[in-house]
Design an enzyme around this catalytic site. Sequence first.
Site, mmCIF file in Angstrom:
data_model
loop_
_atom_site.group_PDB
_atom_site.id
_atom_site.type_symbol
_atom_site.label_atom_id
_atom_site.label_comp_id
_atom_site.label_asym_id
_atom_site.label_seq_id
_atom_site.Cartn_x
_atom_site.Cartn_y
_atom_site.Cartn_z
ATOM 1 C CD GLU A 290 -3.418 0.686 2.249
ATOM 2 O OE1 GLU A 290 -3.003 0.281 3.210
ATOM 3 O OE2 GLU A 290 -4.371 0.900 1.943
ATOM 4 C CG HIS A 316 7.124 -29.467 2.002
ATOM 5 N ND1 HIS A 316 7.559 -30.712 1.562
ATOM 6 C CD2 HIS A 316 7.846 -28.890 2.927
ATOM 7 C CE1 HIS A 316 8.454 -31.077 2.438
ATOM 8 N NE2 HIS A 316 8.509 -30.037 3.169
ATOM 9 C CE LYS A 430 -10.984 3.662 2.051
ATOM 10 N NZ LYS A 430 -10.516 4.490 2.814
HETATM 11 O O1 PA5 Z 1 -2.840 1.978 5.776
HETATM 12 C C1 PA5 Z 1 -3.786 2.480 5.986
HETATM 13 O O2 PA5 Z 1 -4.163 3.777 5.890
HETATM 14 C C2 PA5 Z 1 -5.214 1.718 5.435
HETATM 15 O O3 PA5 Z 1 -5.009 0.223 5.216
HETATM 16 C C3 PA5 Z 1 -5.984 1.810 6.663
HETATM 17 O O4 PA5 Z 1 -5.551 1.337 7.717
HETATM 18 C C4 PA5 Z 1 -7.404 1.162 6.613
HETATM 19 O O5 PA5 Z 1 -7.731 1.544 5.152
HETATM 20 C C5 PA5 Z 1 -8.495 1.136 7.431
HETATM 21 O O6 PA5 Z 1 -8.521 2.714 7.611
HETATM 22 P P1 PA5 Z 1 -9.145 3.247 9.073
HETATM 23 O O7 PA5 Z 1 -8.209 2.972 10.085
HETATM 24 O O8 PA5 Z 1 -9.214 4.613 8.832
HETATM 25 O O9 PA5 Z 1 -10.507 2.664 9.399
#
Ligand code: PA5
Length: 461
Positions: A290, A316, A430
């Site tokens: 990410e 394996h 989203k």
């Molecule tokens: O790293 C990030 O920002 C995302 O993966 C968030 O952790 C994830 O989308 C969850 O978001 P939030 O903590 O705002 O609910």
Amino acid sequence: MTIRIDYTNMMAGAVSGGLAPEVWAEAAAAFAGARGVFTERRARGELGFIDLALDGSGIADLLSFADGAGQAFSDVVVLGIGGSALGPIALRSALRSTSWNALDDEAREYFPRLHVLENVDPVTVASVLGRVELGRTLFLVISKSGGTAETMAQYLIARGRLEAELGKEFKRHLVFLTDPARGALREIARNEGIAALEIPSNVGGRFSILSPVGLLPAALIGIDVRALLAGAADMFSRCDGDELASNPAAVFGTLQWMADSRLGLRNHIIMPYSDPLRDFGGWFVQLWAESLGKIKSDGTSVGPTPIPALGVTDQHSQVQLFMEGPRDKTVTFVAVGERAVDLEIPKLHGDIPELSYLGGHTLAELLDAERRATAAALSQRGRLNMTITLDSIDAHHVGGLIMLFEMATIYAGALYGINPLDQPGVELGKRYTYALMGRPDAVDARREWDAIPEPEQRWGV
Ligand code: PA5
């Protein structure tokens, strides 16, 4: 604490097709640029994850909650997703079992069970909620933004059940972990007087493991959170230097970036030889993917694909692919010096050679021999790999490993020329979800969704 990186098998001298000395010579200059970007980000206050480790000021409150009110519960359920779930899961798997022993003679006698609902599959949600006794369960609702659809859905279901079963008492069973000022959770906490801890505004989800997001669940199950932070702080001091060769995060980030950008090795496998570190792989995957998978300002897409594997189990399974599949991967082994326990293999069946050679060795020896053998075999086939060794798996070393990868991610982001702190690519999906679920402010998204042309022919069977 010792965490060492051996990157011999990334280099041309040891592995055919490895990084040539003249390519590696360019690394110092590239890292100097990345270090400059890091310094600017730090000066702008964007790297709050570092301050979490250096400034343990919130820890005392967190521990007093865990030691006091926290002990009244038999179960703790984390509601969260992404960075709000993967950190607690990784810490639970890595450190829970040893903590029981380490804290044996301290005041706390009782640790609750920790469940993490990291998805909205009704099968899992129903099963966890069906297993716990609500009157003895604490729900930690974790969302940095305070409005993530999946976490809010989990929260609404949990709250509905709490209110139905416990009436006005329900508030005692909820703690929110969210942004200090923004978002729906913060507003609810303010309006209804529900307990709420802060995730600092300059700490994003995947960098939040050392904030209350990871530390509160960890403290509740008896993990030594002070040692976690101390380990992270020690590692930060090693990763905060200008010299590439003595900076472990720089070495890891620069080597992986070079393997990708110079040699086309764009799949980065993380392979701990340790069951407790299995979920650390999932945490690393989110951090690396990410943070680094982005479109650059010139329109080109970059980013390595992280892949989790587990030694020896995956010998394996995936290792056949790593050995003979496309030469587009690096493998990072995580080795462990001293294990919490070991088992000697008895000397039985002395007359059967396929079994007798094992007798007298231990399982830890076998695990380690298999790791060394796999690293050597990969190297023989020109497959680049490196090994990160932790002396042992304890809170101090795990804190160190967390900081090593977080810092490496920031350096790698600069080397790739992208912002490792945002995630614009997940926004469109989203918005379409909001449109499909009827969120009132998603009118534009609904219009966009409706304008997507229906394919003329559907190819389903
Ligand atoms: O790293 C990030 O920002 C995302 O993966 C968030 O952790 C994830 O989308 C969850 O978001 P939030 O903590 O705002 O609910």
